[in-house]
Design a protein around this motif. Sequence first.
Motif: not given
Length: 267
Positions: A200-208, A252-256
């Motif tokens: 949920x709301x965490x994913x965009x934060x986690x992605x950078x 992977x990082x960064x997540x595209x």
Amino acid sequence: MSIEPSSAVPVLVLAVRDEYAGRRWAPPGRHWPAQPSAVGGLDLVAGGTWLAVGSAGAGGEAGAVGEAVAACLLNGFGTLAPAQARQSRGELPLLAVRGGRIDRLDLDRYDPFHLVVARASGVRVLSWGGSGSRLAELDLPTGLSVVLNDGPEGMAENRTASERIRSLMGARAARFRARFETAARPEPLPDAVSTGEAWGAWLPIVAGDGLPLDDPAALVQRREFGDGRIWGSSSISLLAFGPAGVRYDFGPAPVEGDGDWRRVEAA
């Protein structure tokens, strides 16, 4: 780490691996024939891992036998082990997830480290500062906690002497603690199909969180320290511990994009 004992999913772990870009690795799998239940990314240089997931065995760290457990390794600061006797720290997560006792090792053979051991019942951090120090153990409290190369909340007994590194770690921790505190805490239940649905709301934060890779506070980062080598984030792991076991999402990082995430079958 987010620990909320009253939640349906009481323990959430976000682990970002930072490493030199030239160090080869393989994504999570069952890479160790002698320990077939362990799942983790493979360091192709030393053969160990930075994060492993498995089931604790009898006689190991506190917890129920067969309980899903993960162990995540961070390099620490302090006295390095003698080169002729040095053991790879990458074996430590594998030992921890099979229930091994880190405190029974000859720790003088290991460079400084912090080992985060997580399960549904809580999270413990074991910190070693090298020869002449002691193995410190800390159970993380309810709420959000950050573990850095300087230890839990940057307060290890042995910390970096570099003001620049300390400043970068502090900026990263401060920004993202604030972001996670204001975002809705997810409950990634096993029946959630996609990583986006689960986190949920965490994913965009986690992605950078939209920060450039060279921003001082970037979670997903890329740095040049002046010696010709590139240091940066190579992968991201998301772990959720609940009554049904552990959910493990990896990218992977960064997540595209959302398609970069995959769910890893673990304990």
